[in-house]
Write an enzyme that holds these catalytic residues in place. Structure first.
Site, mmCIF file in Angstrom:
data_model
loop_
_atom_site.group_PDB
_atom_site.id
_atom_site.type_symbol
_atom_site.label_atom_id
_atom_site.label_comp_id
_atom_site.label_asym_id
_atom_site.label_seq_id
_atom_site.Cartn_x
_atom_site.Cartn_y
_atom_site.Cartn_z
ATOM 1 N N PRO A 11 0.848 -1.202 0.000
ATOM 2 C CA PRO A 11 0.000 0.000 0.000
ATOM 3 C C PRO A 11 0.878 1.245 0.000
ATOM 4 O O PRO A 11 1.816 1.342 0.788
ATOM 5 C CB PRO A 11 -0.772 -0.115 1.321
ATOM 6 C CG PRO A 11 0.057 -1.006 2.192
ATOM 7 C CD PRO A 11 0.810 -1.923 1.288
ATOM 8 N N MET A 12 0.604 2.184 -0.927
ATOM 9 C CA MET A 12 1.379 3.424 -0.997
ATOM 10 C C MET A 12 0.427 4.597 -1.201
ATOM 11 O O MET A 12 -0.338 4.619 -2.174
ATOM 12 C CB MET A 12 2.403 3.355 -2.134
ATOM 13 C CG MET A 12 3.539 2.384 -1.864
ATOM 14 S SD MET A 12 4.773 2.371 -3.187
ATOM 15 C CE MET A 12 3.976 1.287 -4.380
ATOM 16 N N GLU A 36 -3.731 3.568 1.403
ATOM 17 C CA GLU A 36 -4.492 3.672 2.653
ATOM 18 C C GLU A 36 -5.555 4.771 2.520
ATOM 19 O O GLU A 36 -5.265 5.879 2.086
ATOM 20 C CB GLU A 36 -3.563 4.022 3.814
ATOM 21 C CG GLU A 36 -4.313 4.190 5.128
ATOM 22 C CD GLU A 36 -3.548 4.991 6.179
ATOM 23 O OE1 GLU A 36 -3.866 4.855 7.361
ATOM 24 O OE2 GLU A 36 -2.646 5.765 5.803
ATOM 25 N N CYS A 110 1.816 2.910 9.514
ATOM 26 C CA CYS A 110 2.172 4.209 8.925
ATOM 27 C C CYS A 110 2.745 5.149 9.988
ATOM 28 O O CYS A 110 2.077 5.433 10.985
ATOM 29 C CB CYS A 110 0.966 4.860 8.269
ATOM 30 S SG CYS A 110 1.362 6.453 7.510
ATOM 31 N N LYS A 149 -1.265 -4.785 8.698
ATOM 32 C CA LYS A 149 0.150 -4.540 8.403
ATOM 33 C C LYS A 149 0.740 -3.747 9.559
ATOM 34 O O LYS A 149 0.175 -2.725 9.965
ATOM 35 C CB LYS A 149 0.277 -3.768 7.089
ATOM 36 C CG LYS A 149 1.712 -3.522 6.638
ATOM 37 C CD LYS A 149 1.752 -2.993 5.207
ATOM 38 C CE LYS A 149 3.187 -2.889 4.709
ATOM 39 N NZ LYS A 149 3.865 -1.663 5.119
ATOM 40 N N HIS A 177 6.485 -4.827 8.105
ATOM 41 C CA HIS A 177 7.526 -3.972 7.534
ATOM 42 C C HIS A 177 8.721 -4.023 8.484
ATOM 43 O O HIS A 177 8.590 -3.685 9.664
ATOM 44 C CB HIS A 177 6.993 -2.541 7.393
ATOM 45 C CG HIS A 177 7.953 -1.605 6.741
ATOM 46 N ND1 HIS A 177 7.595 -0.343 6.334
ATOM 47 C CD2 HIS A 177 9.264 -1.730 6.404
ATOM 48 C CE1 HIS A 177 8.643 0.264 5.790
ATOM 49 N NE2 HIS A 177 9.665 -0.551 5.833
ATOM 50 N N ASN A 208 8.099 -7.332 4.265
ATOM 51 C CA ASN A 208 8.199 -6.071 3.533
ATOM 52 C C ASN A 208 9.452 -5.324 3.969
ATOM 53 O O ASN A 208 9.697 -5.175 5.150
ATOM 54 C CB ASN A 208 6.924 -5.254 3.821
ATOM 55 C CG ASN A 208 6.934 -3.845 3.257
ATOM 56 O OD1 ASN A 208 6.398 -2.937 3.865
ATOM 57 N ND2 ASN A 208 7.537 -3.643 2.109
ATOM 58 N N ALA A 232 7.507 -2.097 -2.041
ATOM 59 C CA ALA A 232 6.942 -0.743 -2.027
ATOM 60 C C ALA A 232 7.761 0.153 -2.960
ATOM 61 O O ALA A 232 7.442 0.290 -4.136
ATOM 62 C CB ALA A 232 6.923 -0.193 -0.605
ATOM 63 N N ARG A 233 8.858 0.734 -2.440
ATOM 64 C CA ARG A 233 9.638 1.675 -3.265
ATOM 65 C C ARG A 233 10.173 1.034 -4.546
ATOM 66 O O ARG A 233 10.197 1.675 -5.601
ATOM 67 C CB ARG A 233 10.794 2.256 -2.445
ATOM 68 C CG ARG A 233 10.356 3.282 -1.406
ATOM 69 C CD ARG A 233 11.542 3.737 -0.567
ATOM 70 N NE ARG A 233 12.134 2.627 0.169
ATOM 71 C CZ ARG A 233 13.408 2.574 0.559
ATOM 72 N NH1 ARG A 233 14.233 3.569 0.279
ATOM 73 N NH2 ARG A 233 13.872 1.538 1.231
#
Length: 326
Positions: A11-12, A36, A110, A149, A177, A208, A232-233
C-alpha cells in the site's frame, strides 16, 4: 485468498490507485494493495457503478469525488487498506467496500504524523486492546478476509507478542515492515526480526522491506521464512520489478502507466504525483520531462508528453460511443 508464495504490491499513499495496481498485476504481482484510505472518508461515500469505463467507484456524497476506484478484473487480488482508530467506524467503512475487494487490511504501521495524530497507523502498535477490538469486530461481521500490516516494535520480543495477539483475532495474514517507526527508508530493513515473527506464528506472514530487484523477493523469503513478499519503493520506481523476465525499460513503464491512467480515467493530479515519484528516482524534476509533467493539466497533456495521443483519442472516441451520445 491464499497468501503463500505471492508477490505483493505494498500500500502506498496517493500512488496505489487502479492504474498502478493493474500494471503491477500485468508484470507479475499476485496481490495488490490500494493506498491507505481513512475510515472517516469512506463512511461519507456511496458505491456507484461507472458503466462508461466499467469501474466500481466509492464516491463521496455531495462532492462526487472518487475516493476509491476498482474493477471486476482485480476483484480476486485487490486488498483495501484502511486507516482507523475505532472498531465501529472501521466496520461501517469496511461494509461499503468489502463486496468489491479480496480482503480488508488495517494499517498499523504508517509513521506519518497525520496517521499517528489521529490514533491510526503506527499509533495502534502501542494499543493492543484497541487492535484486538478493531480486528475482532471486523472478523465477526464481515465475510471478507481481514488482514493487517505492522512495523517492528522496540524489541523483537515486543513485536512477536503483538503479532501473537493479532493472530488470535483470526486474521488471514499479517504483513510486517522490517523497520521501526523511528527508522528512515535509508536504514536497512531488519529481516531477522521479521523471521522472529514468522517463527512465532502459524498464519501467513508477508515480509516487507528492501525489495528492489526481482531476485530480492527470493532473498527476503529465504532470510525470513515468510509466506509471501511485498515491494513498495522498488515497485514505485519500476513496477516491472514483479516480472520474472527482468525489468522493463523505465520509459516503457511510464508510457504503460499513462495508458492505464487514460483507460481508467484516473485523476490527473494522482497520475502526475505518481509520475513525479517515478521520475525523481532516476532523474530530476528540473529537467524537461519533470517540468512538463508538472505543467500538464489534463490526461491529454500527459498523453502528448509520452507519445500516446493516438491511444488517448481512441479511448475517448470509444467512450463517447459507449455513453450512447450520437
Amino acid at each position: 485468498m491464499e497468501y503463500k508464495n505471492k508477490l505483493v504490491l505494498a500500500p502506498m499513499v496517493r500512488v496505489g490507485t487502479l492504474p498502478l495496481r493493474l500494471l503491477a498485476a500485468e508484470y507479475g504481482a499476485d496481490i495488490t494493495y490500494g493506498e491507505e484510505i481513512i475510515d472517516h472518508k469512506i463512511i461519507k461515500c456511496e458505491r456507484r457503478i461507472n458503466e462508461v469505463i466499467g469501474s466500481t467507484d466509492i464516491v463521496e456524497k455531495g462532492t462526487g469525488n472518487i475516493v476509491f476506484r476498482t474493477c471486476h478484473e482485480e476483484r480476486s487480488r485487490v486488498i483495501f487498506q484502511m486507516g482507523t482508530s475505532d472498531a465501529v467506524r472501521a466496520l461501517t467503512a469496511a461494509q461499503i467496500v468489502c463486496k468489491d475487494v479480496a480482503a480488508v487490511d488495517i494499517n498499523m504501521g504508517c509513521p506519518k504524523s497525520f496517521s499517528i495524530s489521529g490514533g491510526m497507523g503506527a499509533a495502534l502498535l502501542a494499543k493492543p486492546e484497541l487492535v484486538h477490538d478493531i480486528l475482532t469486530t471486523l472478523k465477526r461481521n464481515l465475510d471478507t478476509p481481514v488482514t493487517c500490516k505492522i512495523r517492528l516494535l522496540k524489541s523483537s520480543q515486543d513485536t512477536v507478542e503483538l503479532a501473537r495477539r493479532i493472530e488470535k483475532t483470526g486474521v488471514s495474514a499479517l504483513a510486517v515492515h522490517g523497520r521501526r517507526v523511528a527508522d528512515r527508508p535509508r536504514d536497512p530493513a531488519k529481516w531477522s526480526e521479521i523471521a522472529d515473527v514468522v517463527a512465532a506464528l502459524s498464519i501467513p506472514v508477508i515480509a516487507n522491506g528492501d525489495v528492489f530487484e526481482y531476485e530480492d523477493f527470493q532473498r527476503i523469503k529465504v532470510a525470513t521464512g515468510a509466506s509471501s513478499v511485498m515491494a513498495a519503493r522498488g515497485a514505485l520506481w519500476n513496477v516491472s520489478v514483479f516480472s520474472p523476465h527482468g525489468k522493463v525499460p523505465w520509459e516503457d513503464v511510464k508510457r504503460e502507466y499513462v495508458r492505464k491512467s487514460i483507460l481508467w480515467d484516473n485523476d490527473v493530479k494522482s497520475t502526475k504525483h505518481t509520475l513525479k515519484e517515478m521520475i525523481m528516482h532516476y532523474s530530476c524534476l528540473e529537467l524537461p520531462e519533470g517540468k512538463a509533467v508538472i505543467k500538464s493539466e489534463t490526461l491529454a497533456d500527459l498523453a502528448h508528453l509520452y507519445g500516446e495521443e493516438k491511444y488517448c483519442k481512441f479511448v475517448n472516441e470509444n467512450r463517447w460511443l459507449c455513453s450512447g451520445i450520437r
